[in-house]
Scaffold this motif. Sequence first.
Motif, PDB file in Angstrom:
ATOM      1  N   CYS A 135     -11.344   7.269   3.018  1.00  0.00           N
ATOM      2  CA  CYS A 135      -9.929   7.454   2.699  1.00  0.00           C
ATOM      3  C   CYS A 135      -9.694   7.171   1.230  1.00  0.00           C
ATOM      4  O   CYS A 135     -10.543   6.609   0.536  1.00  0.00           O
ATOM      5  N   LEU A 136      -8.525   7.590   0.769  1.00  0.00           N
ATOM      6  CA  LEU A 136      -8.059   7.303  -0.577  1.00  0.00           C
ATOM      7  C   LEU A 136      -6.862   6.376  -0.434  1.00  0.00           C
ATOM      8  O   LEU A 136      -5.948   6.668   0.336  1.00  0.00           O
ATOM      9  N   ILE A 137      -6.888   5.254  -1.139  1.00  0.00           N
ATOM     10  CA  ILE A 137      -5.853   4.221  -1.004  1.00  0.00           C
ATOM     11  C   ILE A 137      -5.194   4.004  -2.358  1.00  0.00           C
ATOM     12  O   ILE A 137      -5.881   3.926  -3.386  1.00  0.00           O
ATOM     13  N   ALA A 138      -3.872   3.886  -2.346  1.00  0.00           N
ATOM     14  CA  ALA A 138      -3.139   3.555  -3.573  1.00  0.00           C
ATOM     15  C   ALA A 138      -2.277   2.333  -3.307  1.00  0.00           C
ATOM     16  O   ALA A 138      -1.623   2.227  -2.259  1.00  0.00           O
ATOM     17  N   GLY A 139      -2.289   1.395  -4.247  1.00  0.00           N
ATOM     18  CA  GLY A 139      -1.498   0.173  -4.122  1.00  0.00           C
ATOM     19  C   GLY A 139      -0.391   0.120  -5.157  1.00  0.00           C
ATOM     20  O   GLY A 139      -0.457   0.777  -6.203  1.00  0.00           O
ATOM     21  N   SER A 140       0.617  -0.691  -4.877  1.00  0.00           N
ATOM     22  CA  SER A 140       1.741  -0.844  -5.804  1.00  0.00           C
ATOM     23  C   SER A 140       1.336  -1.554  -7.093  1.00  0.00           C
ATOM     24  O   SER A 140       2.097  -1.577  -8.056  1.00  0.00           O
ATOM     25  N   ASP A 141       0.128  -2.101  -7.133  1.00  0.00           N
ATOM     26  CA  ASP A 141      -0.373  -2.747  -8.348  1.00  0.00           C
ATOM     27  C   ASP A 141      -1.001  -1.730  -9.309  1.00  0.00           C
ATOM     28  O   ASP A 141      -1.528  -2.098 -10.350  1.00  0.00           O
ATOM     29  N   GLY A 142      -0.954  -0.451  -8.963  1.00  0.00           N
ATOM     30  CA  GLY A 142      -1.503   0.600  -9.809  1.00  0.00           C
ATOM     31  C   GLY A 142      -2.906   1.029  -9.444  1.00  0.00           C
ATOM     32  O   GLY A 142      -3.450   1.966 -10.025  1.00  0.00           O
ATOM     33  N   SER A 143      -3.523   0.380  -8.468  1.00  0.00           N
ATOM     34  CA  SER A 143      -4.888   0.734  -8.096  1.00  0.00           C
ATOM     35  C   SER A 143      -4.907   1.972  -7.196  1.00  0.00           C
ATOM     36  O   SER A 143      -4.025   2.177  -6.370  1.00  0.00           O
ATOM     37  N   VAL A 144      -5.920   2.800  -7.401  1.00  0.00           N
ATOM     38  CA  VAL A 144      -6.214   3.953  -6.544  1.00  0.00           C
ATOM     39  C   VAL A 144      -7.726   3.933  -6.357  1.00  0.00           C
ATOM     40  O   VAL A 144      -8.473   3.968  -7.341  1.00  0.00           O
TER      41      VAL A 144
ATOM     42  N   ILE B 253       0.868  -1.174   0.000  1.00  0.00           N
ATOM     43  CA  ILE B 253       0.000   0.000   0.000  1.00  0.00           C
ATOM     44  C   ILE B 253       0.907   1.227   0.000  1.00  0.00           C
ATOM     45  O   ILE B 253       1.723   1.402   0.906  1.00  0.00           O
ATOM     46  N   LEU B 254       0.800   2.058  -1.013  1.00  0.00           N
ATOM     47  CA  LEU B 254       1.659   3.235  -1.133  1.00  0.00           C
ATOM     48  C   LEU B 254       1.244   4.346  -0.189  1.00  0.00           C
ATOM     49  O   LEU B 254       2.082   5.019   0.404  1.00  0.00           O
ATOM     50  N   TYR B 255      -0.074   4.567  -0.084  1.00  0.00           N
ATOM     51  CA  TYR B 255      -0.570   5.565   0.869  1.00  0.00           C
ATOM     52  C   TYR B 255      -2.040   5.336   1.185  1.00  0.00           C
ATOM     53  O   TYR B 255      -2.766   4.720   0.403  1.00  0.00           O
ATOM     54  N   ILE B 256      -2.436   5.846   2.342  1.00  0.00           N
ATOM     55  CA  ILE B 256      -3.838   5.894   2.760  1.00  0.00           C
ATOM     56  C   ILE B 256      -4.045   7.304   3.307  1.00  0.00           C
ATOM     57  O   ILE B 256      -3.459   7.670   4.325  1.00  0.00           O
ATOM     58  N   ILE B 257      -4.846   8.097   2.602  1.00  0.00           N
ATOM     59  CA  ILE B 257      -5.058   9.499   2.948  1.00  0.00           C
ATOM     60  C   ILE B 257      -6.517   9.693   3.377  1.00  0.00           C
ATOM     61  O   ILE B 257      -7.431   9.201   2.707  1.00  0.00           O
ATOM     62  N   PRO B 258      -6.759  10.420   4.479  1.00  0.00           N
ATOM     63  CA  PRO B 258      -8.135  10.659   4.922  1.00  0.00           C
ATOM     64  C   PRO B 258      -8.952  11.411   3.879  1.00  0.00           C
ATOM     65  O   PRO B 258      -8.434  12.292   3.196  1.00  0.00           O
ATOM     66  N   GLN B 259     -10.230  11.035   3.783  1.00  0.00           N
ATOM     67  CA  GLN B 259     -11.217  11.770   3.001  1.00  0.00           C
ATOM     68  C   GLN B 259     -12.441  11.914   3.890  1.00  0.00           C
ATOM     69  O   GLN B 259     -13.176  10.943   4.097  1.00  0.00           O
ATOM     70  N   ILE B 260     -12.641  13.098   4.433  1.00  0.00           N
ATOM     71  CA  ILE B 260     -13.714  13.357   5.384  1.00  0.00           C
ATOM     72  C   ILE B 260     -14.715  14.308   4.729  1.00  0.00           C
ATOM     73  O   ILE B 260     -14.340  15.352   4.203  1.00  0.00           O
ATOM     74  N   LYS B 261     -15.997  13.931   4.781  1.00  0.00           N
ATOM     75  CA  LYS B 261     -17.054  14.774   4.221  1.00  0.00           C
ATOM     76  C   LYS B 261     -18.198  14.856   5.224  1.00  0.00           C
ATOM     77  O   LYS B 261     -18.445  13.906   5.961  1.00  0.00           O
ATOM     78  N   GLN B 262     -18.861  16.011   5.252  1.00  0.00           N
ATOM     79  CA  GLN B 262     -20.072  16.104   6.043  1.00  0.00           C
ATOM     80  C   GLN B 262     -21.115  15.291   5.289  1.00  0.00           C
ATOM     81  O   GLN B 262     -21.204  15.375   4.052  1.00  0.00           O
ATOM     82  N   THR B 263     -21.871  14.466   5.991  1.00  0.00           N
ATOM     83  CA  THR B 263     -22.839  13.580   5.350  1.00  0.00           C
ATOM     84  C   THR B 263     -23.764  14.378   4.433  1.00  0.00           C
ATOM     85  O   THR B 263     -24.299  15.407   4.833  1.00  0.00           O
ATOM     86  N   GLY B 264     -23.901  13.915   3.211  1.00  0.00           N
ATOM     87  CA  GLY B 264     -24.751  14.565   2.235  1.00  0.00           C
ATOM     88  C   GLY B 264     -24.012  15.532   1.330  1.00  0.00           C
ATOM     89  O   GLY B 264     -24.560  15.972   0.325  1.00  0.00           O
ATOM     90  N   ASN B 265     -22.775  15.877   1.662  1.00  0.00           N
ATOM     91  CA  ASN B 265     -21.986  16.778   0.828  1.00  0.00           C
ATOM     92  C   ASN B 265     -21.024  15.984  -0.032  1.00  0.00           C
ATOM     93  O   ASN B 265     -20.532  14.944   0.370  1.00  0.00           O
ATOM     94  N   THR B 266     -20.743  16.521  -1.209  1.00  0.00           N
ATOM     95  CA  THR B 266     -19.789  15.851  -2.088  1.00  0.00           C
ATOM     96  C   THR B 266     -18.382  16.418  -1.945  1.00  0.00           C
ATOM     97  O   THR B 266     -17.421  15.777  -2.343  1.00  0.00           O
ATOM     98  N   LEU B 267     -18.270  17.613  -1.378  1.00  0.00           N
ATOM     99  CA  LEU B 267     -16.958  18.231  -1.206  1.00  0.00           C
ATOM    100  C   LEU B 267     -16.365  17.861   0.148  1.00  0.00           C
ATOM    101  O   LEU B 267     -17.083  17.740   1.139  1.00  0.00           O
ATOM    102  N   PRO B 268     -15.059  17.697   0.212  1.00  0.00           N
ATOM    103  CA  PRO B 268     -14.419  17.374   1.493  1.00  0.00           C
ATOM    104  C   PRO B 268     -14.609  18.501   2.508  1.00  0.00           C
ATOM    105  O   PRO B 268     -14.746  19.665   2.147  1.00  0.00           O
TER     106      PRO B 268
END
Length: 129
Positions: free
Chosen positions: A103-112, A36-51
């Motif tokens: 969160c946003l996750i990226a793997g060494s297999d190229g997945s994000v 796993i290259l990184y795991i970054i938080p993605q926090i949103k208020q429920t119902g909103n599309t913007l972080p």
Amino acid sequence: MALSATVTLNNSSAPVGQTIRAFITVTNTNPTATTILYIIPQIKQTGNTLPVDRSAYGAGPVAQPGNIPVPAGGSEVFTMDVAFYTPSLIIDGSTQTTYDVGCLIAGSDGSVFSPTPATCSITGVNPQA
């Protein structure tokens, strides 16, 4: 590329300022171990599309997830602590804000990818209580 993940929380509600721990279970169906290259938080208020603005919460990326590869055909659990700073103060009644913790996750297999977030309710502090 066959990584997937789920997010669960140790508490579904908490007062403002209390840390909530997110458990991120990454599953690997690849034929080899995947870093796993990184795991970054993605926090949103429920119902909103913007972080949510970073001033509303404190959380950092999961520390060095690359040191723990996800085994082929297995899974690994990573933790991410989050503390919310709003709503901060209530005078009358009860104020609460609901957040989606993801969160946003990226793997060494190229997945994000981003797993489905988990929801928590944060209540303000009543100085009159």
